[in-house]
Design a protein around this motif. Structure first.
Motif, PDB file in Angstrom:
ATOM      1  N   VAL A   1     -12.615  -2.450  20.782  1.00 17.53           N
ATOM      2  CA  VAL A   1     -11.668  -1.939  19.806  1.00 17.53           C
ATOM      3  C   VAL A   1     -11.129  -3.093  18.950  1.00 17.53           C
ATOM      4  N   SER A   2     -11.091  -2.897  17.637  1.00 16.86           N
ATOM      5  CA  SER A   2     -10.523  -3.869  16.711  1.00 16.86           C
ATOM      6  C   SER A   2      -9.075  -3.494  16.418  1.00 16.86           C
ATOM      7  N   VAL A   3      -8.307  -4.467  15.967  1.00 18.59           N
ATOM      8  CA  VAL A   3      -6.871  -4.266  15.761  1.00 18.59           C
ATOM      9  C   VAL A   3      -6.484  -4.818  14.395  1.00 18.59           C
ATOM     10  N   LEU A   4      -5.628  -4.081  13.702  1.00 20.95           N
ATOM     11  CA  LEU A   4      -5.081  -4.540  12.424  1.00 20.95           C
ATOM     12  C   LEU A   4      -3.564  -4.566  12.552  1.00 20.95           C
ATOM     13  N   VAL A   5      -2.990  -5.785  12.556  1.00 22.40           N
ATOM     14  CA  VAL A   5      -1.543  -5.954  12.652  1.00 22.40           C
ATOM     15  C   VAL A   5      -0.991  -6.104  11.242  1.00 22.40           C
ATOM     16  N   VAL A   6      -0.081  -5.200  10.861  1.00 23.37           N
ATOM     17  CA  VAL A   6       0.341  -5.067   9.467  1.00 23.37           C
ATOM     18  C   VAL A   6       1.796  -5.475   9.307  1.00 23.37           C
ATOM     19  N   GLN A   7       2.054  -6.240   8.243  1.00 23.35           N
ATOM     20  CA  GLN A   7       3.425  -6.569   7.837  1.00 23.35           C
ATOM     21  C   GLN A   7       3.608  -6.134   6.392  1.00 23.35           C
ATOM     22  N   GLN A   8       4.599  -5.309   6.148  1.00 22.17           N
ATOM     23  CA  GLN A   8       4.878  -4.913   4.775  1.00 22.17           C
ATOM     24  C   GLN A   8       5.541  -6.057   4.021  1.00 22.17           C
ATOM     25  N   GLN A   9       5.365  -6.084   2.718  1.00 23.04           N
ATOM     26  CA  GLN A   9       5.915  -7.145   1.888  1.00 23.04           C
ATOM     27  C   GLN A   9       7.399  -7.343   2.152  1.00 23.04           C
ATOM     28  N   VAL A  10       7.777  -8.621   2.267  1.00 23.12           N
ATOM     29  CA  VAL A  10       9.182  -8.965   2.450  1.00 23.12           C
ATOM     30  C   VAL A  10       9.810  -9.153   1.074  1.00 23.12           C
ATOM     31  N   ILE A  11      10.749  -8.290   0.725  1.00 20.01           N
ATOM     32  CA  ILE A  11      11.414  -8.343  -0.575  1.00 20.01           C
ATOM     33  C   ILE A  11      12.718  -9.107  -0.434  1.00 20.01           C
ATOM     34  N   GLU A  12      12.956 -10.026  -1.349  1.00 26.42           N
ATOM     35  CA  GLU A  12      14.180 -10.810  -1.304  1.00 26.42           C
ATOM     36  C   GLU A  12      15.395  -9.895  -1.452  1.00 26.42           C
TER      37      GLU A  12
ATOM     38  N   VAL B   1      -0.367   3.203  15.934  1.00 27.40           N
ATOM     39  CA  VAL B   1       0.779   3.133  16.839  1.00 27.40           C
ATOM     40  C   VAL B   1       2.041   3.105  15.986  1.00 27.40           C
ATOM     41  N   TYR B   2       2.878   4.149  16.138  1.00 24.10           N
ATOM     42  CA  TYR B   2       4.007   4.323  15.221  1.00 24.10           C
ATOM     43  C   TYR B   2       5.310   4.328  16.010  1.00 24.10           C
ATOM     44  N   LEU B   3       6.112   3.269  15.778  1.00 25.74           N
ATOM     45  CA  LEU B   3       7.429   3.191  16.396  1.00 25.74           C
ATOM     46  C   LEU B   3       8.547   3.410  15.386  1.00 25.74           C
ATOM     47  N   GLY B   4       8.194   3.423  14.117  1.00 29.95           N
ATOM     48  CA  GLY B   4       9.186   3.520  13.054  1.00 29.95           C
ATOM     49  C   GLY B   4       9.412   2.165  12.408  1.00 29.95           C
ATOM     50  N   GLY B   5       9.968   2.151  11.210  1.00 28.51           N
ATOM     51  CA  GLY B   5      10.188   0.905  10.501  1.00 28.51           C
ATOM     52  C   GLY B   5       9.172   0.709   9.390  1.00 28.51           C
ATOM     53  N   LYS B   6       9.460  -0.215   8.501  1.00 27.00           N
ATOM     54  CA  LYS B   6       8.634  -0.358   7.296  1.00 27.00           C
ATOM     55  C   LYS B   6       7.238  -0.889   7.601  1.00 27.00           C
ATOM     56  N   ASP B   7       7.093  -1.748   8.633  1.00 26.76           N
ATOM     57  CA  ASP B   7       5.763  -2.260   8.947  1.00 26.76           C
ATOM     58  C   ASP B   7       4.851  -1.148   9.466  1.00 26.76           C
ATOM     59  N   ASP B   8       5.399  -0.276  10.289  1.00 23.34           N
ATOM     60  CA  ASP B   8       4.597   0.850  10.774  1.00 23.34           C
ATOM     61  C   ASP B   8       4.273   1.832   9.658  1.00 23.34           C
ATOM     62  N   ARG B   9       5.189   2.006   8.721  1.00 20.53           N
ATOM     63  CA  ARG B   9       4.902   2.866   7.566  1.00 20.53           C
ATOM     64  C   ARG B   9       3.759   2.283   6.739  1.00 20.53           C
ATOM     65  N   GLU B  10       3.757   0.967   6.603  1.00 23.34           N
ATOM     66  CA  GLU B  10       2.664   0.328   5.852  1.00 23.34           C
ATOM     67  C   GLU B  10       1.333   0.515   6.581  1.00 23.34           C
TER      68      GLU B  10
ATOM     69  N   ILE C   1       0.851  -1.200   0.000  1.00 16.15           N
ATOM     70  CA  ILE C   1       0.000   0.000   0.000  1.00 16.15           C
ATOM     71  C   ILE C   1       0.884   1.246   0.000  1.00 16.15           C
ATOM     72  N   PHE C   2       1.988   1.185   0.692  1.00 16.25           N
ATOM     73  CA  PHE C   2       2.900   2.320   0.793  1.00 16.25           C
ATOM     74  C   PHE C   2       3.425   2.746  -0.574  1.00 16.25           C
ATOM     75  N   ASN C   3       3.685   1.775  -1.456  1.00 21.64           N
ATOM     76  CA  ASN C   3       4.233   2.073  -2.776  1.00 21.64           C
ATOM     77  C   ASN C   3       3.168   2.196  -3.856  1.00 21.64           C
ATOM     78  N   SER C   4       1.898   2.083  -3.496  1.00 21.64           N
ATOM     79  CA  SER C   4       0.814   2.209  -4.474  1.00 21.64           C
ATOM     80  C   SER C   4       0.352   3.657  -4.541  1.00 21.64           C
ATOM     81  N   SER C   5       0.239   4.154  -5.751  1.00 20.98           N
ATOM     82  CA  SER C   5      -0.243   5.513  -5.918  1.00 20.98           C
ATOM     83  C   SER C   5      -1.753   5.557  -5.732  1.00 20.98           C
ATOM     84  N   ALA C   6      -2.261   6.713  -5.367  1.00 22.21           N
ATOM     85  CA  ALA C   6      -3.695   6.864  -5.133  1.00 22.21           C
ATOM     86  C   ALA C   6      -4.495   6.621  -6.402  1.00 22.21           C
TER      87      ALA C   6
END
Length: 790
Positions: free
Chosen positions: A777-788, A645-654, A462-467
């Motif tokens: 409260v509902s929760v969405l735990v996100v993992q950004q794509q793992v690139i080789e 909840v933002y701690l930094g890192g690619k998963d939080d950016r996603e 989602i982070f790399n997808s344009s609107a």
């Protein structure tokens, strides 16, 4: 050269026990009791006691060999079972301890074991028919038909015919011995669907594109081989009997098949109609069915079919899936595949004798082992290349189709008593099957890595997808509640003309009563032979969502019927092939409207972990605690409160990028809580985010009707972070988004992973998913794509 049939495996029976039709003197398998006076103090004189002792020795030894040696190399159990037979047979015990071998495995005891083995193979072939999905043949295209025909017709006709010619001319065998030569050649040239299916299941590639192709090709090849073998048997009848006898046998065989289709199959549908939905078939119906199975086997054997072909055709006629096929597999599979069938492998090892390999084999056998191997591999490899498959994939496919297993052993073992097969040649066939079973898996693993199928260098996030390009989302569901829950989340991503939404719904169902996974695309009108009532409610949920957003949303719905251990392969394949950017999985725990935990599935948790490790795109685990039920939970709420909840890192950016996409006609309040270590130099407000492009964008380019609030939370260690996260649950948020991994080495989360209940959710996601949390409260735990190589 004279025919060397004096050492034939057929000669082990004394003449008084052998008549035409392979009948033996009746041996009662009973025990007179431990304290019986008629036993002469020798308990081994009781056939039943001796049989039980044999079974115990066989299974204990086979299990010990497998778990101590071959399991660590991921080799099939078949190898251990054959080696167990060799150790207990003439190769081992019979040579070095003949008295013990004679006491444990006498001729009468061997007949009991052989009878049990044949009966087990009889039931096994029936189960194979039940598990087969004949609809694969109708779905197969020109590629599958061409490859399936070539890999069986050319090796079977050319190699078997030439081996008989060599046996007649060079080995000087008479015509009565040629059927044994044909048996050896035909056995090694078979491409067996059950063997291929079991091999693909063991290698965990049955759900891959390679696995689907191999299943289709092997099924076509197997069905064609049945036709060829039976036509050959009718030809033998013409040669050694009369044309009238051959046509009579053919007519009666066809009559048996017609009886199965016209009478027994309607009876099966009647049983299914009498069974309430979700309930197993009555035991009385199963008894009637098993009686019919035995009758079909007896009648088929008497009219000229192999004794196991009747049960095989009856198995093919059983409607796949629940309730009948599922009940039959549940009741018979463990007994047959776990107890009776291993005896076949052990029996083949027992009848082998490695000490007889001190002579040169027949030239016909050498021809089959060399030219036959080359030709069969070429008949799989060359057509694959002509259909423009890469050479490595073509080699892998050909190796899979050349795999050998229990069918080869069963074919040679069940026919060896009726044909003059030299014991040395029988041993060679067993060794060749053993060699293929050991070497082919190693070669496949070295040439083919199914995990790389989903490894992409293209960023699907989602982070790399344009609107402007919109979002492609795959939402998985195990039941209707999961589909409705996914729709509640998708409605937050209210699609617009400038930012369309493409939704792929996937209903996941456990494969029961079958060996062929199914992947159905309901938009293409694909169906199976099963009742579609189980997946129709899920299809309706996704179609309803489409009807609410006709212009801005595209919806496709799939059904995957697959083994639970390989369900992740279907999920990853659909995500990969449809260029999905976000994959949504339901959490394995469920809550009711009161916030109480009502479901906790370990199987679904294992599935989610497998997908997390293999997903070809970004992934989110959806923990839905919403109280409101129905097709939409937004209709009753004028506003929606979201926290990131933002701690930094690619998963939080996603996670932040997903929050940016949430918009709608309702008012959305988005709160970004950034955690910063207390040791970092303090900065105020948005100035502390200038180093983070994603945070800058969400402030300056937030969607319409979205109010963004930024909060900075300074913490000392993981304990402080935990207290702040738990305090967020008291702030009346409807949804909290958090990255899975966050920062891997940071004082902010130090120590949180030590007590994690669900490490796969990350340190923060684990806290928010706790069963002790009874908030809505509902929760969405996100993992950004793992690139080789990233």
């Amino acid at each position: 050269m004279e025919a060397r049939n004096s050492s034939s495996a057929n000669n082990e029976l004394e003449p008084k026990f052998r008549v035409d039709g392979s009948c033996w003197k009746f041996i009662p398998v009973i025990s007179e009791g431990l304290f019986s006076r008629t036993s002469h103090d020798d308990i081994l004189r009781h056939p039943l006691t001796l049989l039980q002792l044999q079974l115990a020795i066989v299974f204990i030894l086979a299990s010990s060999i497998h778990f101590c040696f071959f399991k660590r190399f991921k080799l099939p159990r078949l190898i251990s079972e054959v080696l167990t037979g060799m150790i207990l047979g003439e190769t081992g015990l019979g040579t070095f301890f003949p008295e013990i071998c004679g006491a444990l495995f006498s001729k009468n005891a061997g007949k009991i074991m052989y009878t049990l083995t044949r009966f087990g193979y009889f039931l096994f072939m029936f189960l194979i028919g039940v598990k087969m999905d004949v609809s694969l043949v109708a779905k197969s295209r020109r590629r599958e038909w061409t490859m399936g025909a070539i890999i069986i017709i050319f090796p079977m006709l050319v190699i078997v015919s030439m081996s008989k010619h060599i046996a007649l001319k060079n080995d000087r065998l008479d015509s009565s011995n040629l059927e044994g030569v044909g048996l050896i050649g035909g056995t090694l040239m078979l491409t067996s669907f059950p063997v291929v299916a079991c091999f693909l299941m063991d290698q965990k590639i049955i759900n891959s594109e390679m696995g689907h192709l191999a299943l289709s090709v092997s099924l076509i090849s197997d069905l064609l081989s049945i036709v060829i073998i039976n036509l050959n048997s009718y030809g033998v009848l013409i040669k050694f009997a009369t044309l009238r006898a051959s046509f009579k046998s053919m007519f009666l065989s066809i009559a048996v098949v017609v009886f199965i289709i016209s009478f027994l199959r309607p009876m099966m549908f009647w049983m299914i109609r009498q069974t309430p939905e979700g309930k197993p078939v009555k035991d009385s119906y199963i008894y009637i069915f098993l009686i019919s199975l035995l009758l079909v086997g007896i009648v088929g054997d008497n009219v000229g079919l192999q004794y196991y072909y009747g049960p095989f055709f009856l198995g093919l006629a059983v409607p796949t899936g629940p309730p009948l096929a599922t009940t039959l597999v549940e009741k018979l599979d463990t007994m047959v595949t776990g107890w009776m069938l291993p005896l076949m492998s052990t029996y083949c090892g027992f009848k082998s004798n490695l000490w007889e390999l001190n002579r040169r084999p027949l030239l016909s056998t050498i021809f089959v082992l060399t030219a036959g191997t080359v030709m069969k591999f070429s008949c799989g490899f060359i057509p694959a290349i002509l259909f423009k498959m890469p050479w490595k994939d073509a080699a892998v496919l050909s190796l899979i189709l050349n795999s050998q297993g229990i069918i080869g052993l069963g074919t040679i073992a069940t026919n060896v008593e009726k044909m003059p097969v030299v014991s040395q040649e029988f041993t060679l066939v067993v060794l060749v099957v053993l060699f293929y079973a050991a070497v082919v898996p190693i070669l496949i693993r070295s040439l083919y890595d199914s995990s790389k199928t989903y490894t992409g260098y293209q960023k699907r996030t989602i982070f790399n997808s344009s609107a402007q390009e919109g979002i492609r989302v795959l939402a998985c569901a195990h039941r209707q509640d999961d589909a409705m829950s996914a729709i509640r989340l998708l409605e937050l991503m209210n699609p617009a003309k400038a930012s369309p939404l493409s939704v792929h719904g996937l209903y996941l169902e456990e494969l029961l009563g079958g060996s062929t996974p199914l992947l159905l695309n309901h938009q293409l009108g694909q169906k199976s032979s099963e009742d579609g009532s189980r997946w129709q409610p899920i299809v309706d949920v996704f179609n309803f969502f489409k009807s609410q957003n006709i212009k801005q949303t595209q919806v496709q719905v799939f059904t995957a019927i697959t083994p639970p251990k390989l369900m992740h392969e279907d999920i990853c394949w659909i995500a990969f092939s449809h260029l999905v950017a976000l994959l949504i999985l339901p959490f394995h725990r469920k809550w009711n409207s009161n916030g109480n935990l009502i479901s906790d599935s370990k199987e679904l948790r294992v599935l989610n972990i497998k997908v997390l490790n293999k997903a070809p795109c970004s992934l989110a685990i959806w923990i839905d605690r919403s109280k409101i039920r129905g097709p939409s939970f937004l209709a009753k709420s004028p506003e929606y409160n979201i926290c990131v909840v933002y701690l930094g890192g690619k998963d939080d950016r996603e996670a932040l990028a997903i929050a940016r996409r949430m918009r709608g006609w309702i008012s959305i309040h988005l709160t970004v809580v950034r955690f910063i270590s207390i040791d970092v130099c303090p900065m105020q407000g948005w100035e502390s985010m200038l180093d983070d492009e994603c945070l800058r964008d969400i402030k300056h380019q937030s969607p319409m009707n979205t109010n963004v609030v930024y909060r900075e939370q300074r913490v000392k260690d993981g304990a402080d972070t935990s207290m702040v996260v738990l305090s967020l649950l008291e702030e009346n948020f409807d949804l909290i988004l958090v990255g899975r991994h966050a920062v891997t080495k940071s004082p902010i989360i130090e120590g949180l992973s030590d007590w994690a209940e669900f490490p796969e959710l990350g340190p923060i996601g684990d806290q928010l998913a706790s069963a002790e949390v009874n908030k809505t409260v509902s929760v969405l735990v996100v993992q950004q794509q793992v690139i080789e190589n990233e």
